[in-house]
Scaffold this active site. Structure first.
Site, PDB file in Angstrom:
ATOM      1  N   LYS A  13       0.765  -1.051  -0.056  1.00 42.22           N
ATOM      2  CA  LYS A  13      -0.076  -0.050   0.182  1.00 42.22           C
ATOM      3  C   LYS A  13       0.797   1.461  -0.022  1.00 42.22           C
ATOM      4  CE  LYS A  13      -2.056  -1.258   3.843  1.00 42.22           C
ATOM      5  NZ  LYS A  13      -1.172  -2.703   4.082  1.00 42.22           N
ATOM      6  N   ARG A  88      -9.852  -0.044   8.595  1.00 43.37           N
ATOM      7  CA  ARG A  88      -9.261  -1.161   8.816  1.00 43.37           C
ATOM      8  C   ARG A  88     -10.408  -2.105   9.444  1.00 43.37           C
ATOM      9  NH1 ARG A  88      -3.464  -0.327   8.868  1.00 43.37           N
ATOM     10  NH2 ARG A  88      -2.609  -2.198   8.977  1.00 43.37           N
ATOM     11  N   ARG A 127      12.399  -6.179   4.656  1.00 40.63           N
ATOM     12  CA  ARG A 127      11.885  -4.874   4.509  1.00 40.63           C
ATOM     13  C   ARG A 127      12.753  -3.818   5.507  1.00 40.63           C
ATOM     14  NH1 ARG A 127       6.096  -2.099   5.365  1.00 40.63           N
ATOM     15  NH2 ARG A 127       6.010  -3.481   7.309  1.00 40.63           N
ATOM     16  N   ARG A 160      11.575  -2.485  10.892  1.00 43.82           N
ATOM     17  CA  ARG A 160      10.471  -2.293  11.543  1.00 43.82           C
ATOM     18  C   ARG A 160      10.125  -3.315  12.622  1.00 43.82           C
ATOM     19  NH1 ARG A 160       5.135  -0.189   8.427  1.00 43.82           N
ATOM     20  NH2 ARG A 160       4.048  -1.549   9.844  1.00 43.82           N
ATOM     21  N   ARG A 171      -0.338 -10.053  12.504  1.00 43.44           N
ATOM     22  CA  ARG A 171      -1.055  -8.910  11.734  1.00 43.44           C
ATOM     23  C   ARG A 171      -2.085  -9.299  10.697  1.00 43.44           C
ATOM     24  NH1 ARG A 171       4.193  -6.094  10.253  1.00 43.44           N
ATOM     25  NH2 ARG A 171       2.865  -4.494   8.747  1.00 43.44           N
TER      26      ARG A 171
HETATM   27  P1  AP5 Z   1       5.102  -1.751   1.568  1.00 47.08           P
HETATM   28  O1  AP5 Z   1       4.675  -0.703   0.498  1.00 47.08           O
HETATM   29  O2  AP5 Z   1       5.577  -1.232   2.910  1.00 47.08           O
HETATM   30  O3  AP5 Z   1       3.648  -2.232   2.079  1.00 47.08           O
HETATM   31  P2  AP5 Z   1       2.411  -1.847   3.092  1.00 47.08           P
HETATM   32  O4  AP5 Z   1       1.248  -2.513   2.349  1.00 47.08           O
HETATM   33  O5  AP5 Z   1       2.519  -0.414   3.224  1.00 47.08           O
HETATM   34  O6  AP5 Z   1       2.695  -2.440   4.488  1.00 47.08           O
HETATM   35  P3  AP5 Z   1       2.856  -2.010   5.906  1.00 47.08           P
HETATM   36  O7  AP5 Z   1       3.495  -3.026   6.627  1.00 47.08           O
HETATM   37  O8  AP5 Z   1       3.019  -0.771   6.106  1.00 47.08           O
HETATM   38  O9  AP5 Z   1       1.318  -2.360   6.134  1.00 47.08           O
HETATM   39  P4  AP5 Z   1       0.498  -2.286   7.505  1.00 47.08           P
HETATM   40  O10 AP5 Z   1      -1.002  -2.097   7.028  1.00 47.08           O
HETATM   41  O11 AP5 Z   1       0.695  -3.687   8.144  1.00 47.08           O
HETATM   42  O12 AP5 Z   1       1.108  -1.488   8.453  1.00 47.08           O
HETATM   43  P5  AP5 Z   1       0.537  -0.195   8.873  1.00 47.08           P
HETATM   44  O13 AP5 Z   1       1.759   0.843   9.043  1.00 47.08           O
HETATM   45  O14 AP5 Z   1      -0.588   0.416   8.038  1.00 47.08           O
HETATM   46  O15 AP5 Z   1       5.806  -2.901   1.111  1.00 47.08           O
HETATM   47  C1  AP5 Z   1       6.260  -3.807   1.934  1.00 47.08           C
HETATM   48  C2  AP5 Z   1       7.743  -4.402   1.427  1.00 47.08           C
HETATM   49  O16 AP5 Z   1       7.650  -4.857   0.101  1.00 47.08           O
HETATM   50  C3  AP5 Z   1       8.681  -3.075   1.398  1.00 47.08           C
HETATM   51  O17 AP5 Z   1       9.881  -3.511   1.727  1.00 47.08           O
HETATM   52  C4  AP5 Z   1       8.716  -2.626  -0.124  1.00 47.08           C
HETATM   53  O18 AP5 Z   1       9.864  -2.016  -0.531  1.00 47.08           O
HETATM   54  C5  AP5 Z   1       8.319  -3.841  -0.783  1.00 47.08           C
HETATM   55  N1  AP5 Z   1       7.599  -3.685  -1.844  1.00 47.08           N
HETATM   56  C6  AP5 Z   1       6.496  -3.157  -2.209  1.00 47.08           C
HETATM   57  N2  AP5 Z   1       5.840  -3.542  -3.348  1.00 47.08           N
HETATM   58  C7  AP5 Z   1       6.901  -3.983  -4.004  1.00 47.08           C
HETATM   59  C8  AP5 Z   1       6.596  -4.860  -5.467  1.00 47.08           C
HETATM   60  N3  AP5 Z   1       6.039  -4.631  -6.188  1.00 47.08           N
HETATM   61  N4  AP5 Z   1       7.785  -5.477  -5.612  1.00 47.08           N
HETATM   62  C9  AP5 Z   1       8.883  -5.741  -4.716  1.00 47.08           C
HETATM   63  N5  AP5 Z   1       8.849  -5.287  -3.519  1.00 47.08           N
HETATM   64  C10 AP5 Z   1       7.773  -4.514  -3.379  1.00 47.08           C
HETATM   65  O19 AP5 Z   1       0.061  -0.275  10.291  1.00 47.08           O
HETATM   66  C11 AP5 Z   1       0.899  -0.818  11.280  1.00 47.08           C
HETATM   67  C12 AP5 Z   1       0.007  -0.934  12.556  1.00 47.08           C
HETATM   68  O20 AP5 Z   1      -0.606   0.161  13.041  1.00 47.08           O
HETATM   69  C13 AP5 Z   1      -1.067  -1.950  12.481  1.00 47.08           C
HETATM   70  O21 AP5 Z   1      -0.803  -3.168  12.640  1.00 47.08           O
HETATM   71  C14 AP5 Z   1      -2.084  -1.453  13.738  1.00 47.08           C
HETATM   72  O22 AP5 Z   1      -1.520  -1.856  15.054  1.00 47.08           O
HETATM   73  C15 AP5 Z   1      -1.926   0.151  13.547  1.00 47.08           C
HETATM   74  N6  AP5 Z   1      -2.725   0.790  12.673  1.00 47.08           N
HETATM   75  C16 AP5 Z   1      -2.501   1.214  11.557  1.00 47.08           C
HETATM   76  N7  AP5 Z   1      -3.789   1.816  11.100  1.00 47.08           N
HETATM   77  C17 AP5 Z   1      -4.687   1.349  11.939  1.00 47.08           C
HETATM   78  C18 AP5 Z   1      -6.127   1.625  11.850  1.00 47.08           C
HETATM   79  N8  AP5 Z   1      -6.588   2.313  10.822  1.00 47.08           N
HETATM   80  N9  AP5 Z   1      -6.855   1.013  12.952  1.00 47.08           N
HETATM   81  C19 AP5 Z   1      -6.177   0.444  14.048  1.00 47.08           C
HETATM   82  N10 AP5 Z   1      -4.779   0.518  14.145  1.00 47.08           N
HETATM   83  C20 AP5 Z   1      -4.094   0.769  13.084  1.00 47.08           C
END
Ligand code: AP5
Length: 226
Positions: A13, A88, A127, A160, A171
């Site tokens: 994302k 979410r 990552r 991370r 997760r």
């Molecule tokens: P990346 O682009 O970083 O993936 P992402 O989907 O953004 O992954 P996240 O881990 O950030 O998502 P998440 O939803 O778990 O975390 P968030 O921070 O929102 O890509 C991943 C890796 O792959 C990278 O190394 C990238 O370079 C590589 N990559 C990407 N595309 C590629 C491709 N095409 N080819 C090769 N490599 C590629 O949330 C974290 C925590 O915060 C949650 O667990 C929760 O506790 C809390 N939280 C966040 N939002 C909420 C909410 N709305 N409500 C309650 N709790 C929340």
């Protein structure tokens, strides 16, 4: 234009959201990034959020919804925004409806970024993220030019904490139980578009941009940068 990025942890994302943000000239609002910057700043919100994030659980809705409500009201969101990681669960989705209705706004596109669990686990285990600007890197596909240093801002790049294999499993479980039902929720509204992100980062961005073009409201179809 107002866009939601939906998808499992690590599906990509953030990686598709950043280029979309510069092409559309609208900000990305990442609830995860907001929590992480509060954790770095040792704020009360950060201290509360950390426990949930370390366990791979969702931060309580009350906290999360009010952060998004405040952020959307800021002036840089007037032209639109990209929500990364919010909503979410169905409660957050109905709260988002309430917030947008009050302002007479609506979501134009829900972009569902899809990747298999197997590929997610591979990508998250390699990552690294910049602690200053949040740029995402990957030892397999997009490494930094200098070890441990962000190419964009020179900040420190590290693993991370919630990318530990146990937490990633939790997760994913949380995603399947609470977030995945939103795919049908938005499909029924006719605003869902799914992209397969098992491709290069450049190809993933192209697919996302194409989905945005297809969803552009008529009055924006001549948007210069698209
Ligand atoms: P990346 O682009 O970083 O993936 P992402 O989907 O953004 O992954 P996240 O881990 O950030 O998502 P998440 O939803 O778990 O975390 P968030 O921070 O929102 O890509 C991943 C890796 O792959 C990278 O190394 C990238 O370079 C590589 N990559 C990407 N595309 C590629 C491709 N095409 N080819 C090769 N490599 C590629 O949330 C974290 C925590 O915060 C949650 O667990 C929760 O506790 C809390 N939280 C966040 N939002 C909420 C909410 N709305 N409500 C309650 N709790 C929340």
């Amino acid at each position: 234009m107002r866009i939601i990025l939906l998808g499992a942890p690590g599906a990509g994302k953030g990686s598709v959201g950043r280029p979309l943000s510069s092409q559309l000239e609208i900000p990305v609002i990442s609830t995860g990034d907001i929590f992480r910057s509060n954790i770095s700043g040792r704020t009360k919100l950060g201290l509360t959020a950390k426990g949930y994030m370390d366990r791979g659980e969702l931060v309580p809705d009350g906290l999360t919804v009010s952060i998004v409500e405040d952020r959307i009201a800021q002036s840089d969101c007037a032209k639109g925004f990209i929500l990364d990681g919010f909503p979410r669960n169905t409660f957050q989705a109905s709260e988002l409806d309430r917030i947008l209705e009050k302002a007479n706004l609506k979501i134009d596109l829900v972009l569902n970024v899809h990747l298999s669990d197997e590929r997610i686990i591979q990508r998250l285990s390699s990552r690294m993220v910049c602690s200053s600007c949040g740029e995402s890197y990957n030892r397999m596909s997009k490494d930094t030019s200098m070890p441990g240093i962000c190419d964009l801002c020179g900040g420190r790049v590290s693993v991370r904490e919630d990318d530990a294999p146990e937490t990633v499993r939790k997760r994913l479980e949380t995603y399947y139980l609470q977030t995945m039902p939103l795919i049908d929720f938005y499909r029924e509204r006719g605003i869902l578009s799914t992209i397969d992100n098992d491709c290069t980062i450049e190809e993933g961005s192209k697919r996302a941009l194409e989905a945005v073009r297809n969803a552009l409201p008529d009055h924006m179809s001549g948007h210069g940068r698209l």
